[in-house]
Enzyme design. Structure first.
Site, short mmCIF file in Angstrom:
data_model
loop_
_atom_site.label_atom_id
_atom_site.label_comp_id
_atom_site.label_asym_id
_atom_site.label_seq_id
_atom_site.Cartn_x
_atom_site.Cartn_y
_atom_site.Cartn_z
N PRO A 13 0.92 -0.78 0.53
CA PRO A 13 0.25 0.08 0.31
C PRO A 13 0.74 1.50 0.13
O PRO A 13 1.82 0.95 0.63
CB PRO A 13 -0.87 0.02 1.27
CG PRO A 13 -0.11 -0.90 2.38
CD PRO A 13 0.65 -1.86 1.00
N ASN A 14 0.54 1.89 -1.26
CA ASN A 14 0.69 3.67 -1.11
C ASN A 14 2.33 3.53 -1.79
O ASN A 14 2.65 5.21 -1.75
CB ASN A 14 1.42 4.11 0.45
CG ASN A 14 -0.76 4.41 1.53
OD1 ASN A 14 -1.07 5.10 0.99
ND2 ASN A 14 -0.40 3.94 2.71
N ARG A 17 5.90 12.21 -2.89
CA ARG A 17 5.79 12.94 -1.64
C ARG A 17 6.57 12.23 -0.61
O ARG A 17 7.07 11.15 -0.67
CB ARG A 17 4.04 12.64 -0.58
CG ARG A 17 2.65 12.33 -2.10
CD ARG A 17 1.67 13.65 -0.83
NE ARG A 17 0.85 14.25 -2.43
CZ ARG A 17 -0.45 13.50 -2.40
NH1 ARG A 17 -0.64 12.59 -1.86
NH2 ARG A 17 -1.01 13.28 -2.81
N TYR A 71 11.11 8.45 1.54
CA TYR A 71 10.94 7.67 0.47
C TYR A 71 12.39 7.63 -0.38
O TYR A 71 12.26 6.68 -1.92
CB TYR A 71 9.95 6.94 -0.23
CG TYR A 71 8.95 6.39 1.39
CD1 TYR A 71 9.28 5.95 1.81
CD2 TYR A 71 7.87 7.55 1.95
CE1 TYR A 71 9.13 5.11 3.25
CE2 TYR A 71 7.44 6.51 3.11
CZ TYR A 71 7.98 6.01 3.28
OH TYR A 71 6.82 5.35 5.11
N ASN A 120 8.09 -5.62 -0.91
CA ASN A 120 7.40 -3.92 0.28
C ASN A 120 6.50 -4.30 0.27
O ASN A 120 5.70 -3.97 -0.33
CB ASN A 120 7.88 -3.27 -0.31
CG ASN A 120 8.02 -2.07 0.46
OD1 ASN A 120 7.96 -2.19 1.77
ND2 ASN A 120 8.81 -0.84 -0.24
N ALA A 139 3.03 -0.65 4.81
CA ALA A 139 2.25 -0.56 6.65
C ALA A 139 1.71 -2.24 6.51
O ALA A 139 2.25 -2.35 7.68
CB ALA A 139 1.50 0.23 6.58
N GLU A 169 12.34 -9.76 1.54
CA GLU A 169 11.63 -8.35 2.38
C GLU A 169 12.36 -6.70 1.82
O GLU A 169 13.82 -7.14 2.76
CB GLU A 169 11.43 -8.42 3.62
CG GLU A 169 10.56 -7.51 4.19
CD GLU A 169 10.46 -7.20 5.85
OE1 GLU A 169 10.95 -8.73 6.35
OE2 GLU A 169 9.73 -6.82 7.03
N HIS A 185 12.56 -2.81 2.53
CA HIS A 185 12.01 -1.74 2.98
C HIS A 185 13.11 -0.65 2.18
O HIS A 185 14.14 -0.15 2.01
CB HIS A 185 11.90 -1.89 4.29
CG HIS A 185 11.11 -2.40 5.22
ND1 HIS A 185 9.51 -2.52 4.93
CD2 HIS A 185 11.26 -4.26 5.47
CE1 HIS A 185 8.87 -3.53 5.27
NE2 HIS A 185 10.05 -4.29 5.38
N ARG A 209 12.89 4.56 13.12
CA ARG A 209 11.39 4.82 12.79
C ARG A 209 10.51 5.08 13.69
O ARG A 209 11.17 4.32 15.20
CB ARG A 209 11.04 4.94 11.58
CG ARG A 209 11.66 5.29 9.80
CD ARG A 209 11.44 4.75 8.74
NE ARG A 209 10.21 5.88 8.95
CZ ARG A 209 8.87 5.38 7.83
NH1 ARG A 209 9.24 4.23 6.86
NH2 ARG A 209 8.55 7.05 8.07
#
Ligand code: CA2
Length: 166
Positions: free
Chosen positions: A16-17, A24, A29, A80, A83, A104, A106, A113
């Site tokens: 997601p996203n 943004r 990112y 990835n 969330a 995996e 990121h 974070r």
């Protein structure tokens, strides 16, 4: 009858996203868009004579379905989960169930974070995790998976052609 030789295949799943990447929060990112990341991965995969497929979804069930389908179509998975990394037992169970070699990745270092990002449900069921190198995390993940598959799957399935064929 002789089997037709085909290239080994990896599915790259984006959660997601990640479809709004580059538009943004470039400080966290980066500025690369998802299309640019995929293109870079495609170039790298070609060098190693691997085939890549890509899917991005904002929906947990779609990601679970894609992991299930990957079992018969691909030898490896790069994910990835966004969330969902920190919330989804369903995605973890799907990865564990199909038993595909999985990495995996990121973009950000999830351990630097917020504390809610420090736990990954996925990490215990994958080969390894790469976190914090921006879009290079995907590239490093691909390189690690190609090396792993070249050393393992190719010996078990010699009809899959790869660069280290003799
Ligand atoms: O660092 C990563 O790759 C993450 O998986 C990215 C997820 C985040 O929830 C994880 O904790 C770590 C977020 C996906 C991207 O979200 C964006 C939000 C705003 C602008 C662009 C992307």
């Amino acid at each position: 009858m002789q089997e037709v030789s085909k290239l080994p295949s990896i599915l790259v799943l984006h959660g997601p996203n990640l479809n709004i990447l580059g538009q943004r929060e470039p400080g966290i990112y980066g500025t690369a868009t998802l299309a640019e990341i995929n293109q870079r991965l495609q170039q790298e995969a070609q060098l190693h004579q691997f085939t890549l497929s890509f899917l991005q979804s904002n929906h947990e069930g779609v990601l679970v379905d894609a992991i299930h389908s990957a079992r018969d179509q691909h030898q490896g998975l790069i994910i990835n989960a966004g969330a969902y990394t920190h919330t989804s037992i369903a995605i973890r169970d799907a990865i564990a169930a199909v038993g595909l070699a999985t990495v995996e990745v990121h973009l950000s270092n999830i351990y630097r974070r917020e504390t809610f990002r420090h736990h990954s449900y996925i990490a215990p069921v994958v080969l390894g995790q790469i976190s914090g190198f921006g879009s290079d995390s995907y590239l490093l993940g691909l390189q690690a998976l190609v090396r792993y598959l070249s050393q393992t799957t190719m010996q078990a399935h010699p009809n899959l052609s790869s660069e280290n064929e003799t």
